[in-house]
Design a protein around this motif. Sequence first.
Motif, mmCIF file in Angstrom:
data_model
loop_
_atom_site.group_PDB
_atom_site.id
_atom_site.type_symbol
_atom_site.label_atom_id
_atom_site.label_comp_id
_atom_site.label_asym_id
_atom_site.label_seq_id
_atom_site.Cartn_x
_atom_site.Cartn_y
_atom_site.Cartn_z
ATOM 1 N N PRO A 40 0.821 -1.220 0.000
ATOM 2 C CA PRO A 40 0.000 0.000 0.000
ATOM 3 C C PRO A 40 0.854 1.268 0.000
ATOM 4 C CG PRO A 40 -0.820 -1.560 1.627
ATOM 5 C CD PRO A 40 0.467 -2.113 1.115
ATOM 6 N N HIS A 104 -6.793 -7.703 9.874
ATOM 7 C CA HIS A 104 -7.867 -8.673 9.668
ATOM 8 C C HIS A 104 -7.267 -9.968 9.127
ATOM 9 C CE1 HIS A 104 -7.690 -7.858 5.358
ATOM 10 N NE2 HIS A 104 -7.906 -6.584 5.571
ATOM 11 N N PRO A 105 -8.082 -11.038 9.006
ATOM 12 C CA PRO A 105 -7.500 -12.352 8.706
ATOM 13 C C PRO A 105 -6.606 -12.388 7.459
ATOM 14 C CG PRO A 105 -9.815 -12.587 9.291
ATOM 15 C CD PRO A 105 -9.545 -11.128 9.236
ATOM 16 N N MET A 106 -7.019 -11.724 6.376
ATOM 17 C CA MET A 106 -6.222 -11.819 5.150
ATOM 18 C C MET A 106 -4.856 -11.149 5.307
ATOM 19 S SD MET A 106 -9.604 -11.659 4.436
ATOM 20 C CE MET A 106 -10.303 -10.330 3.491
ATOM 21 N N ILE A 107 -4.818 -10.050 6.061
ATOM 22 C CA ILE A 107 -3.542 -9.386 6.319
ATOM 23 C C ILE A 107 -2.661 -10.303 7.173
ATOM 24 C CG2 ILE A 107 -2.433 -7.449 7.532
ATOM 25 C CD1 ILE A 107 -3.767 -6.301 5.164
ATOM 26 N N ASN A 109 -2.718 -13.507 7.355
ATOM 27 C CA ASN A 109 -2.293 -14.689 6.600
ATOM 28 C C ASN A 109 -1.043 -14.418 5.780
ATOM 29 O OD1 ASN A 109 -4.374 -16.237 7.525
ATOM 30 N ND2 ASN A 109 -5.665 -16.012 5.703
ATOM 31 N N ILE A 110 -0.808 -13.169 5.427
ATOM 32 C CA ILE A 110 0.306 -12.827 4.550
ATOM 33 C C ILE A 110 1.381 -12.013 5.287
ATOM 34 C CG2 ILE A 110 0.948 -11.580 2.431
ATOM 35 C CD1 ILE A 110 -0.692 -14.032 1.816
ATOM 36 N N ARG A 230 -12.494 0.698 14.364
ATOM 37 C CA ARG A 230 -13.277 -0.528 14.184
ATOM 38 C C ARG A 230 -12.518 -1.668 14.837
ATOM 39 N NH1 ARG A 230 -13.382 0.139 7.737
ATOM 40 N NH2 ARG A 230 -11.262 0.750 8.263
ATOM 41 N N SER A 232 -11.775 -4.353 13.649
ATOM 42 C CA SER A 232 -11.013 -5.088 12.662
ATOM 43 C C SER A 232 -10.400 -4.066 11.703
ATOM 44 C CB SER A 232 -11.943 -6.043 11.911
ATOM 45 O OG SER A 232 -11.200 -6.817 11.000
ATOM 46 N N VAL A 233 -9.564 -4.539 10.829
ATOM 47 C CA VAL A 233 -8.973 -3.749 9.746
ATOM 48 C C VAL A 233 -8.004 -2.659 10.228
ATOM 49 C CG1 VAL A 233 -9.377 -2.405 7.650
ATOM 50 C CG2 VAL A 233 -11.055 -4.111 8.335
ATOM 51 N N GLY B 44 -5.690 -2.968 0.218
ATOM 52 C CA GLY B 44 -5.705 -3.886 1.354
ATOM 53 C C GLY B 44 -6.668 -3.565 2.472
ATOM 54 N N ASP B 45 -7.626 -2.669 2.272
ATOM 55 C CA ASP B 45 -8.568 -2.361 3.343
ATOM 56 C C ASP B 45 -9.907 -3.076 3.210
ATOM 57 O OD1 ASP B 45 -6.882 -0.609 4.641
ATOM 58 O OD2 ASP B 45 -7.600 1.151 3.561
ATOM 59 N N GLY B 47 -11.150 -5.916 1.119
ATOM 60 C CA GLY B 47 -11.367 -7.348 0.967
ATOM 61 C C GLY B 47 -12.067 -7.784 -0.316
ATOM 62 N N THR B 50 -10.278 -10.522 -2.388
ATOM 63 C CA THR B 50 -9.872 -11.748 -1.695
ATOM 64 C C THR B 50 -9.907 -12.982 -2.597
ATOM 65 O OG1 THR B 50 -10.721 -10.844 0.362
ATOM 66 C CG2 THR B 50 -10.337 -13.219 0.317
ATOM 67 N N PRO B 57 -7.437 -17.414 2.687
ATOM 68 C CA PRO B 57 -7.781 -16.134 2.066
ATOM 69 C C PRO B 57 -6.620 -15.143 2.087
ATOM 70 C CG PRO B 57 -9.092 -16.512 4.062
ATOM 71 C CD PRO B 57 -8.277 -17.726 3.848
ATOM 72 N N LEU B 59 -5.237 -11.188 0.153
ATOM 73 C CA LEU B 59 -5.633 -10.018 -0.621
ATOM 74 C C LEU B 59 -4.798 -9.940 -1.894
ATOM 75 C CD1 LEU B 59 -5.892 -7.434 2.287
ATOM 76 C CD2 LEU B 59 -7.754 -8.661 1.154
ATOM 77 N N SER B 110 -13.673 -15.764 1.481
ATOM 78 C CA SER B 110 -13.381 -15.835 2.921
ATOM 79 C C SER B 110 -14.272 -16.881 3.583
ATOM 80 C CB SER B 110 -13.622 -14.472 3.590
ATOM 81 O OG SER B 110 -12.591 -13.576 3.269
ATOM 82 N N GLU B 128 -15.740 -13.190 12.660
ATOM 83 C CA GLU B 128 -14.292 -13.060 12.710
ATOM 84 C C GLU B 128 -13.689 -13.364 11.323
ATOM 85 O OE1 GLU B 128 -12.584 -11.854 15.217
ATOM 86 O OE2 GLU B 128 -10.742 -12.125 14.056
ATOM 87 N N ALA B 129 -14.162 -14.450 10.697
ATOM 88 C CA ALA B 129 -13.620 -14.848 9.399
ATOM 89 C C ALA B 129 -13.910 -13.805 8.322
ATOM 90 C CB ALA B 129 -14.199 -16.207 8.981
ATOM 91 N N SER B 131 -14.228 -10.560 8.924
ATOM 92 C CA SER B 131 -13.965 -9.220 9.465
ATOM 93 C C SER B 131 -13.063 -8.368 8.576
ATOM 94 C CB SER B 131 -13.382 -9.317 10.881
ATOM 95 O OG SER B 131 -12.110 -9.938 10.833
ATOM 96 N N GLY B 132 -12.505 -8.976 7.530
ATOM 97 C CA GLY B 132 -11.691 -8.181 6.609
ATOM 98 C C GLY B 132 -12.415 -7.871 5.309
ATOM 99 N N ASN B 133 -13.703 -8.193 5.249
ATOM 100 C CA ASN B 133 -14.489 -7.949 4.035
ATOM 101 C C ASN B 133 -15.572 -6.922 4.312
ATOM 102 O OD1 ASN B 133 -13.655 -11.076 3.936
ATOM 103 N ND2 ASN B 133 -13.759 -10.271 1.856
ATOM 104 N N LEU B 134 -15.458 -5.774 3.688
ATOM 105 C CA LEU B 134 -16.441 -4.719 3.915
ATOM 106 C C LEU B 134 -17.591 -4.843 2.926
ATOM 107 C CD1 LEU B 134 -14.137 -1.616 4.495
ATOM 108 C CD2 LEU B 134 -14.935 -3.321 6.127
#
Lengths: 333, 166
Positions: A40, A104-107, A109-110, A230, A232-233, B44-45, B47, B50, B57, B59, B110, B128-129, B131-134
């Motif tokens: 980013p 959040h989970p995807m961040i 994970n990487i 928030r 998350s994120v 990356g904010d 989702g 994904t 999952p 990004l 996700s 929770e799973a 939580s990164g998808n808006l």
Amino acid sequence: MLRLHPYRYHRPKELGEALELLREHRGDSMPIAGGTDLMPNMKHGLYTPSHLVALKGVEELHVIEERDGELVIGAAETLTRVASDPLIKRRLPGLARAAEGIAHPMIRNIGTIGGNVCLDTRCTYYNQTYFWREALGFCLKKDGDVCYVVKGGSRCVAAHSADTPPMLMTLGATVDLATADGARSVPLTKFFTADGIWNTVREPDELVIRVRVPIPSPRLRTSYQKVRERKSVDFPLLGIALAVEIDDSHLIESISLVVAGLGAKPRVVGGLDKIAGGQRLTPDIIEEVARRAHRQCNPLDNLIVDTDWRHAMVAVYVRRAFEEVLGQPLAAA
Amino acid sequence: MIEALRLTVNGDTQEIGVPSHYTLLEALRYVLGYTGSKQGCDKGDCGACTVLLDGQPALSCILPVQEAIDREVTTVEGLAGPDGPHPLQDAFDLTGAAQCGFCTPGILMSAASLLQRNQSPSNHEIREALSGNLCRCTGYTKIFDAVEIAARALRENRPAAEVVRA
């Protein structure tokens, strides 16, 4: 759509090769592990190196093991792994919880633990697109010479925004660094500087190889609390890491408190042993520690929430950290 | 600089040429033509981009394309099986969990990863799973309902439509 600048992406398999690449292209290269912070930032034109040296494929950077009374965590281990690894959860539950709350989970994970330790500082006037920054006029941290946070300021005050370092600092962690010319170890409390432009002692061609954490006493209780918009994120607007060693009659053997997310350098709250060492952990002691933390912190208008409110939250979240710590059972020896 | 590399997307391995500074999302959308994964915030904010990387999952908008080499990429185009849509897709359809639909491909991925790990997720685990998808349309409630319905459909091995009617 945010375009990246052209670069070459190197994928070394060995540490020596990675360090050699960083030396060869010193000044025009950057290491990248997960890239969840760097990508980013590159899309915002904050970094434009011609060479990226990818670290995920470097075997030496992947390890989680107990060795000589320490827990050793390789820099390229993902935050998901740090949050869920059984060994870390058993030995350093506070670190696992701090990692579990990142982004959040995807961040997770990487993104990696090494990357979190080296996370770039953040500021309202910095983490913006090139268009935005150009429109306002560039700032001290990137491309300009004015600070919009401190009028007339000549020192960048962008905020340290990582969650694992404050917890690791209270745990007495050390980072192992290496360049093509050699290696060194730095206690994490000496790793960060108060310069928001580059807030670590790490040289640009130097890599964090691993983090080493002394295995704590079973009597150590920890808490990491953070404020964010928030759940998350978001990055933290304030992070509080607390580690207290107490015996079963609540006598304090040691106490360590780090406040992060305000300035460029996480603040180790000083003078706590004097007021708390050897004392029973009472509401009065907690109040005194919270007051002291509040007094020693001075948030600036570098992130998008009210500064006075953020300052007031220091004491609130120190109290919450103690509440969590007191709710934890003592581990069996 | 154009780089030749081999990507495996939805089980299909292809040799492609991509600019070396492309993200996985750009390679998927603009080189391979998989436009299911969306370019939302592109940093990356949100989702919307994904995809699954070896089942986890990730990004794709902030992932250098080279990081997908030697790994299995799954996009929303690869979610349905030979027998029809994935139960999640049916459940989203039946509950109205997709409105404008822009976030849907990311949320499906996700959720698919969650259901692969855990076929009886609690409401908290679903939140929770995801939580990164808006999502700016639905208020999330119908999305959580859809994931629960899909989980039941998978557990009970029957179509999502029957679970909804039951």
